[in-house]
Design a protein around this motif. Structure first.
Motif, mmCIF file in Angstrom:
data_model
loop_
_atom_site.group_PDB
_atom_site.id
_atom_site.type_symbol
_atom_site.label_atom_id
_atom_site.label_comp_id
_atom_site.label_asym_id
_atom_site.label_seq_id
_atom_site.Cartn_x
_atom_site.Cartn_y
_atom_site.Cartn_z
ATOM 1 N N ALA A 1 4.654 7.175 3.644
ATOM 2 C CA ALA A 1 3.817 5.763 3.530
ATOM 3 C C ALA A 1 4.413 4.830 2.558
ATOM 4 C CB ALA A 1 2.301 6.144 2.551
ATOM 5 N N ASN A 2 4.931 3.781 3.389
ATOM 6 C CA ASN A 2 6.593 3.319 2.371
ATOM 7 C C ASN A 2 4.794 1.781 2.008
ATOM 8 O OD1 ASN A 2 8.549 4.370 2.792
ATOM 9 N ND2 ASN A 2 9.048 3.416 5.322
ATOM 10 N N SER A 3 4.046 1.593 2.230
ATOM 11 C CA SER A 3 3.302 0.545 1.328
ATOM 12 C C SER A 3 2.139 1.184 1.170
ATOM 13 C CB SER A 3 3.266 -0.400 2.400
ATOM 14 O OG SER A 3 2.910 -0.262 3.539
ATOM 15 N N ASP A 4 0.972 0.926 0.979
ATOM 16 C CA ASP A 4 -0.228 1.977 0.554
ATOM 17 C C ASP A 4 -1.327 0.555 1.079
ATOM 18 O OD1 ASP A 4 -2.613 3.069 0.059
ATOM 19 O OD2 ASP A 4 -2.318 3.490 -2.479
ATOM 20 N N LYS A 5 -2.856 0.606 0.879
ATOM 21 C CA LYS A 5 -4.086 -0.151 1.072
ATOM 22 C C LYS A 5 -4.838 -0.104 0.223
ATOM 23 C CE LYS A 5 -2.765 0.940 6.632
ATOM 24 N NZ LYS A 5 -2.201 0.146 7.045
ATOM 25 N N GLU A 6 -4.964 -1.307 0.326
ATOM 26 C CA GLU A 6 -6.213 -1.194 -0.870
ATOM 27 C C GLU A 6 -7.524 -1.656 -0.504
ATOM 28 O OE1 GLU A 6 -5.525 -2.116 -3.860
ATOM 29 O OE2 GLU A 6 -3.237 -2.082 -3.348
ATOM 30 N N ILE A 7 -8.261 -0.672 -1.371
ATOM 31 C CA ILE A 7 -9.838 -0.656 -1.319
ATOM 32 C C ILE A 7 -10.460 -1.852 -1.590
ATOM 33 C CG2 ILE A 7 -9.103 1.756 -1.275
ATOM 34 C CD1 ILE A 7 -11.368 1.771 -3.591
ATOM 35 N N LYS B 1 -2.452 6.985 -0.333
ATOM 36 C CA LYS B 1 -1.621 6.579 -0.079
ATOM 37 C C LYS B 1 -0.971 6.273 1.363
ATOM 38 C CE LYS B 1 3.157 4.862 -1.614
ATOM 39 N NZ LYS B 1 4.327 4.647 -1.881
ATOM 40 N N GLY B 2 -1.766 4.573 1.599
ATOM 41 C CA GLY B 2 -1.555 4.607 3.393
ATOM 42 C C GLY B 2 -2.448 5.073 4.034
ATOM 43 N N ASP B 3 -3.792 5.412 3.634
ATOM 44 C CA ASP B 3 -4.857 4.425 3.563
ATOM 45 C C ASP B 3 -5.330 3.900 3.454
ATOM 46 O OD1 ASP B 3 -7.212 5.502 5.101
ATOM 47 O OD2 ASP B 3 -6.929 8.045 4.642
#
Length: 236
Positions: free
Chosen positions: A98-104, A124-126
């Motif tokens: 996971a090199n970048s995260d996904k915001e909620i 992280k990444g989800d």
């Protein structure tokens, strides 16, 4: 010795050349699995720096996501097709890179607050929020609350605690403290209820009740999600 009974031009069975039987090399199941693992490892190593994330699915396939697409490699390491970015994943699927995260989003935060949970998982990444329990609950980016039998795969630093203040009202009844129904209306499974979802009012049916009656899982028009009890009313 030449066979005297043979007609000119015929060959006797004892005159035939000896043919060596070549045995095919057998590959054990264990070796096949090692070959597959090597291929999948090489894919992870190849894209680990350039991808947004790599997910190992329940089937053993790899989802390699980039800024504009997701490559699907089957369990044998073959790139079968391309998918869009932000492919939805399940809690039992492992995020390897996971090199970048996904915001909620705010909808997910509101749904999480309505569920009155004490802790949740944000990998992280989800883009999903995961609520562990007897059944794993997932709040997806659309605000839908989904249930899974599979246990989530996550890291310890991806668990977040919520300070929950629960007000308990009691009355004295024969020297026993009895909890007061905070909603004054008792909901039951299969009750028809009035709801409002994304600004649209509908009638749904209660399919599950949890969190001490404060959260109702309601199904309507092919949809199903959780509602805070104060946002629901019985159909009269």
């Amino acid at each position: 010795m030449k066979n005297e009974c043979l007609i000119d031009g015929q060959i006797g069975m004892f005159d035939l050349p000896v043919i060596d039987v070549i045995k095919t090399k057998e590959i054990s199941i264990e070796n096949e699995e090692n070959i597959k693992s090597d291929k999948l490892y090489s894919i992870v190593k190849l894209y680990s720096e350039s991808c947004s994330r790599i997910v190992k699915t329940l089937s053993g396939a790899l989802l390699v996501e980039f800024d504009d697409k997701t490559l699907y490699f089957n369990s044998a390491g073959i790139n079968e097709f391309e998918l869009t970015k932000d492919v939805a994943i399940m809690p039992g699927e492992e995020i390897i890179i996971a090199n970048s995260d996904k915001e909620i989003n705010e909808m997910q935060k509101e749904k999480l607050e309505a569920l009155k949970v004490t802790e949740y998982i944000k990998r992280k990444g989800d883009a999903n929020l995961i609520i562990p329990g007897e059944k794993t609950m997932v709040i997806n980016p659309k605000g839908w609350v989904l249930e899974y039998d599979q246990k989530p795969i996550y890291h310890q630093n991806e668990i977040f605690n919520i300070g929950v203040s629960i007000e308990i009202q009691t009355i004295e009844n024969r020297n026993t403290d009895v909890a007061v129904n905070m909603n004054e209306i008792e909901f039951k499974v299969n009750d028809d209820v009035n709801i409002e979802y994304e600004g649209i009012k509908s009638i749904g049916k209660v399919v599950r009740i949890y969190k001490n009656g404060e959260t109702l899982n309601i199904k309507w028009e092919g949809k199903q999600t959780a509602f805070y009890y104060k946002n629901v009313s019985k159909v009269r």
